[in-house]
Design a protein around this motif. Structure first.
Motif, PDB file in Angstrom:
ATOM      1  N   GLU A 159       0.811  -1.214   0.000  1.00 30.24           N
ATOM      2  CA  GLU A 159       0.000   0.000   0.000  1.00 30.24           C
ATOM      3  C   GLU A 159       0.848   1.268   0.000  1.00 30.24           C
ATOM      4  O   GLU A 159       0.322   2.373   0.122  1.00 30.24           O
ATOM      5  N   GLY A 160       2.161   1.124  -0.116  1.00 31.27           N
ATOM      6  CA  GLY A 160       3.039   2.283  -0.231  1.00 31.27           C
ATOM      7  C   GLY A 160       3.306   3.017   1.060  1.00 31.27           C
ATOM      8  O   GLY A 160       3.873   4.125   1.043  1.00 31.27           O
ATOM      9  N   LEU A 161       2.931   2.443   2.201  1.00 32.67           N
ATOM     10  CA  LEU A 161       3.199   3.109   3.474  1.00 32.67           C
ATOM     11  C   LEU A 161       4.693   3.240   3.737  1.00 32.67           C
ATOM     12  O   LEU A 161       5.136   4.199   4.379  1.00 32.67           O
ATOM     13  N   ASN A 162       5.483   2.295   3.231  1.00 38.95           N
ATOM     14  CA  ASN A 162       6.930   2.364   3.397  1.00 38.95           C
ATOM     15  C   ASN A 162       7.547   3.518   2.619  1.00 38.95           C
ATOM     16  O   ASN A 162       8.707   3.893   2.849  1.00 38.95           O
ATOM     17  N   GLU A 163       6.789   4.099   1.689  1.00 47.55           N
ATOM     18  CA  GLU A 163       7.264   5.250   0.924  1.00 47.55           C
ATOM     19  C   GLU A 163       6.615   6.539   1.406  1.00 47.55           C
ATOM     20  O   GLU A 163       6.791   7.605   0.783  1.00 47.55           O
ATOM     21  N   GLY A 164       5.853   6.452   2.482  1.00 45.78           N
ATOM     22  CA  GLY A 164       5.208   7.637   3.014  1.00 45.78           C
ATOM     23  C   GLY A 164       3.931   8.030   2.295  1.00 45.78           C
ATOM     24  O   GLY A 164       3.443   9.159   2.459  1.00 45.78           O
ATOM     25  N   LYS A 165       3.344   7.121   1.517  1.00 47.21           N
ATOM     26  CA  LYS A 165       2.114   7.440   0.801  1.00 47.21           C
ATOM     27  C   LYS A 165       0.931   7.467   1.771  1.00 47.21           C
ATOM     28  O   LYS A 165       0.773   6.564   2.596  1.00 47.21           O
ATOM     29  N   VAL A 166       0.105   8.501   1.622  1.00 47.71           N
ATOM     30  CA  VAL A 166      -1.079   8.647   2.457  1.00 47.71           C
ATOM     31  C   VAL A 166      -2.202   7.802   1.871  1.00 47.71           C
ATOM     32  O   VAL A 166      -2.511   7.924   0.678  1.00 47.71           O
ATOM     33  N   PRO A 167      -2.808   6.901   2.677  1.00 46.69           N
ATOM     34  CA  PRO A 167      -3.904   6.070   2.154  1.00 46.69           C
ATOM     35  C   PRO A 167      -4.998   6.916   1.506  1.00 46.69           C
ATOM     36  O   PRO A 167      -5.385   7.961   2.033  1.00 46.69           O
ATOM     37  N   TYR A 168      -5.454   6.463   0.361  1.00 46.01           N
ATOM     38  CA  TYR A 168      -6.510   7.082  -0.445  1.00 46.01           C
ATOM     39  C   TYR A 168      -6.018   8.327  -1.184  1.00 46.01           C
ATOM     40  O   TYR A 168      -6.294   8.488  -2.367  1.00 46.01           O
ATOM     41  N   ALA A 169      -5.292   9.220  -0.510  1.00 44.16           N
ATOM     42  CA  ALA A 169      -4.816  10.426  -1.183  1.00 44.16           C
ATOM     43  C   ALA A 169      -3.728  10.102  -2.198  1.00 44.16           C
ATOM     44  O   ALA A 169      -3.727  10.638  -3.314  1.00 44.16           O
ATOM     45  N   ASP A 170      -2.797   9.223  -1.828  1.00 41.43           N
ATOM     46  CA  ASP A 170      -1.678   8.885  -2.704  1.00 41.43           C
ATOM     47  C   ASP A 170      -1.758   7.477  -3.273  1.00 41.43           C
ATOM     48  O   ASP A 170      -1.015   7.146  -4.198  1.00 41.43           O
ATOM     49  N   TYR A 187     -11.316  12.013  -3.078  1.00 47.57           N
ATOM     50  CA  TYR A 187     -10.575  10.875  -3.643  1.00 47.57           C
ATOM     51  C   TYR A 187     -11.539   9.761  -4.008  1.00 47.57           C
ATOM     52  O   TYR A 187     -11.420   8.631  -3.547  1.00 47.57           O
ATOM     53  N   ARG A 188     -12.488  10.078  -4.829  1.00 51.17           N
ATOM     54  CA  ARG A 188     -13.589   9.151  -5.125  1.00 51.17           C
ATOM     55  C   ARG A 188     -13.088   7.833  -5.702  1.00 51.17           C
ATOM     56  O   ARG A 188     -13.546   6.764  -5.312  1.00 51.17           O
ATOM     57  N   ARG A 226     -12.350   1.868  -4.579  1.00 49.73           N
ATOM     58  CA  ARG A 226     -11.525   0.672  -4.764  1.00 49.73           C
ATOM     59  C   ARG A 226     -12.085  -0.512  -3.987  1.00 49.73           C
ATOM     60  O   ARG A 226     -12.154  -1.639  -4.502  1.00 49.73           O
ATOM     61  N   PHE A 227     -12.506  -0.290  -2.759  1.00 53.84           N
ATOM     62  CA  PHE A 227     -13.055  -1.369  -1.937  1.00 53.84           C
ATOM     63  C   PHE A 227     -14.288  -1.976  -2.591  1.00 53.84           C
ATOM     64  O   PHE A 227     -14.424  -3.201  -2.679  1.00 53.84           O
ATOM     65  N   PHE A 228     -15.181  -1.129  -3.055  1.00 55.11           N
ATOM     66  CA  PHE A 228     -16.421  -1.613  -3.666  1.00 55.11           C
ATOM     67  C   PHE A 228     -16.149  -2.288  -5.005  1.00 55.11           C
ATOM     68  O   PHE A 228     -16.752  -3.323  -5.316  1.00 55.11           O
ATOM     69  N   ASP A 229     -15.238  -1.729  -5.799  1.00 58.65           N
ATOM     70  CA  ASP A 229     -14.906  -2.344  -7.086  1.00 58.65           C
ATOM     71  C   ASP A 229     -14.306  -3.730  -6.899  1.00 58.65           C
ATOM     72  O   ASP A 229     -14.645  -4.674  -7.628  1.00 58.65           O
ATOM     73  N   LEU A 230     -13.418  -3.842  -5.940  1.00 58.48           N
ATOM     74  CA  LEU A 230     -12.761  -5.133  -5.700  1.00 58.48           C
ATOM     75  C   LEU A 230     -13.771  -6.187  -5.287  1.00 58.48           C
ATOM     76  O   LEU A 230     -13.748  -7.324  -5.776  1.00 58.48           O
TER      77      LEU A 230
END
Length: 517
Positions: free
Chosen positions: A120-131, A293-294, A299-303
């Motif tokens: 989920e990119g947390l190791n790169e500092g990505k903010v969930p949903y925003a990035d 961030y629609r 993503r959850f619903f699509d998956l």
């Protein structure tokens, strides 16, 4: 204070007016002891000298007046801490993230918590949903970011630390605290039956799956929601259940039984308050992501809309049986394989079956001789969702654990279900290892058998709960409590006048008839 003055007071100090036909608690019962009241435990206790003796009275004393430190509640809390420590040890081979030679499968220590820190990119500092889009409901995404981003920031300043391991252990600490809190909630709801909480505390499934994912976040919030409802705070209960539903969807299903039971009891105002505040909490948590961030939010619903039949489900078992019971011509698809190729139809069929199950639970609530307890209906609804869902991950067992303890605290069937879950856990990792190495560990039929055993034991538990509803004299909780200790405003309330007129029209005395007499 006289006995008469306390007869209508429950453990929470609130007035209680039993339903017509409600039986009194078992005479002299202060604390229920499974070695005396539970047939399975009574038989097993023979291995260590028999049931608890009459001189072991320290555990029977009311809270605050114990003669010893190790009361039943403290023992149970210590046991859950031990169980969670064993879980941490079981997951320890995977904590460094160096998953070589499929160690995550051979040691059965895989956890999404560690894997998704990188995925989920947390190791790169990505903010969930925003990035980065996240495949979970928003509160779980918030939780991941709240713990993951500080770990990443710490790792930037200290490149020598293992960020993934820090992230996993921080999550394990918080999730374990929620598991302990859930046990504390069960103890609070069952002050006369503290040993019921030991079912959760000693659960083998908890040892194996506590931190496979973030499910304990929803479990803990839902448990507090049930406690708030039991304490007659419907608005707070709704907020907590709404937050739990923003972490995993299943806690929202508990609102259905609340509404049906409140309808039968004529207490709809409290139920509608809970439903309304749950909706407000759910919307308030989702809007900050859904508006800006629609696509990430969807993503959850699509998956969940597009994913095919997953391992271990009823539908997966059906796919395995396609062609084995009634072989088809080469190239033809069996019915379950056809559904896997037509996912939209599979989705609607799954929803339909779950909807019919919910209608059946509602009918059971209205037609039962006594109004069922909230935990009984909540367990049936969540179990039906899992039985008919196309996804039944290994850690979903955590959803049912507290509800099973509150709905039917009997050790025999519970341990049979837990045995089935352990078998499925082992078979699942064997299947994963075979898929990773392209060399099957065992025939697929072994995995299907384990999945079938899990499905059957959950269905059997549902059958026992239904039997207890139809024959309330067999309900272990009602052998100790007059009505429903989880019911809040429903506890001890009589059925609504409209319900009494509907079910017993011949026995209802109308005012005009009274005057004429």
């Amino acid at each position: 204070m006289s006995t008469q003055s306390t007869a209508g007071i429950d453990d929470n100090g609130s007035d209680r007016h039993p339903q017509p036909g409600a039986s009194a608690p078992r005479p002299g019962a202060v604390v229920d002891h499974p070695s005396r009241s539970d047939g399975f435990v009574r038989g097993a206790s023979g291995l260590i000298g028999g049931p608890l003796g009459d001189h072991a009275v320290a555990l029977d004393r009311p809270a605050g007046r114990e003669g010893r430190f190790w009361t039943a509640a403290r023992i149970v809390l210590a046991l859950v801490c031990l169980t969670l420590a064993l879980h941490w040890v079981q997951k320890s081979p995977c904590q460094d993230g160096a998953w070589q030679n499929n160690v995550q499968y051979t040691r059965m220590c895989y956890t999404d918590v560690l894997a998704l820190y990188y995925a989920e990119g947390l190791n790169e500092g990505k903010v969930p949903y925003a990035d980065h889009p996240v495949e979970y409901p928003v509160l779980t995404g918030y939780f991941m970011g709240a713990l993951g981003l500080p770990v990443h920031a710490l790792g930037v300043d200290n490149p020598g630390i293992n960020q993934g391991q820090w992230f996993y252990n921080l999550n394990a600490l918080v999730l374990s605290a929620l598991a302990v809190a859930t046990v504390a909630v069960i103890l609070s709801l069952r002050r006369r039956r503290p040993w019921d909480a030991a079912l959760f505390a000693l659960s083998p499934a908890l040892v194996l799956t506590a931190t496979v994912n973030w499910d304990l976040l929803a479990v803990g919030l839902a448990a507090f929601g049930l406690l708030a409802w039991a304490r007659r705070h419907p608005a707070t209960a709704g907020v907590l259940l709404g937050l739990a539903g923003a972490a995993k969807m299943w806690p929202l299903f508990i609102l259905g039984p609340i509404l049906v039971l409140a309808l039968r009891a004529g207490r709809l105002r409290a139920a509608l308050t809970a439903a309304a505040t749950a909706a407000v909490a759910l919307i308030a948590v989702n809007l900050p992501v859904a508006i800006p961030y629609r696509e990430s939010w969807e993503r959850f619903f699509d998956l969940n809309t597009t994913r095919p039949i997953d391992w271990g489900t009823l539908w997966y078992i059906g796919r395995y049986l396609d062609g084995r019971i009634s072989p088809s011509a080469p190239g033809d698809l069996g019915p379950f394989e056809w559904l896997n190729a037509h996912i939209s139809t599979l989705n609607w069929l799954s929803y339909l079956l779950f909807g019919l199950a919910c209608l059946g639970v509602a009918a059971l609530a209205l037609l039962a001789p006594r109004r069922p307890r909230l935990a009984q209906l909540a367990f049936l609804v969540v179990a039906a969702f899992l039985i008919f869902s196309k996804v039944w991950s290994q850690q979903f067992v955590l959803w049912l654990l507290p509800l099973a303890v509150l709905a039917r605290p009997r050790w025999g069937a519970f341990l049979a279900w837990q045995f089935a879950e352990v078998c499925y856990f082992a078979a699942f990792y064997g299947e994963l290892l075979g898929a990773a190495t392209t060399r099957p560990v065992f025939p697929e039929g072994v995995f299907v058998l384990a999945a079938s055993l899990r499905l059957i034991t959950v269905a059997v538990l549902c059958g026992f709960v239904i039997r207890d509803i139809l024959r309330p004299e067999r309900d272990a909780v009602r052998d100790t409590y007059a009505d429903d200790p989880d019911g809040g405003v429903l506890d001890g309330a009589p059925d609504a006048p409209w319900y009494q007129r509907w079910r017993h029209p011949a026995t209802v005395v109308h005012p005009a008839e009274t005057v004429a007499a």
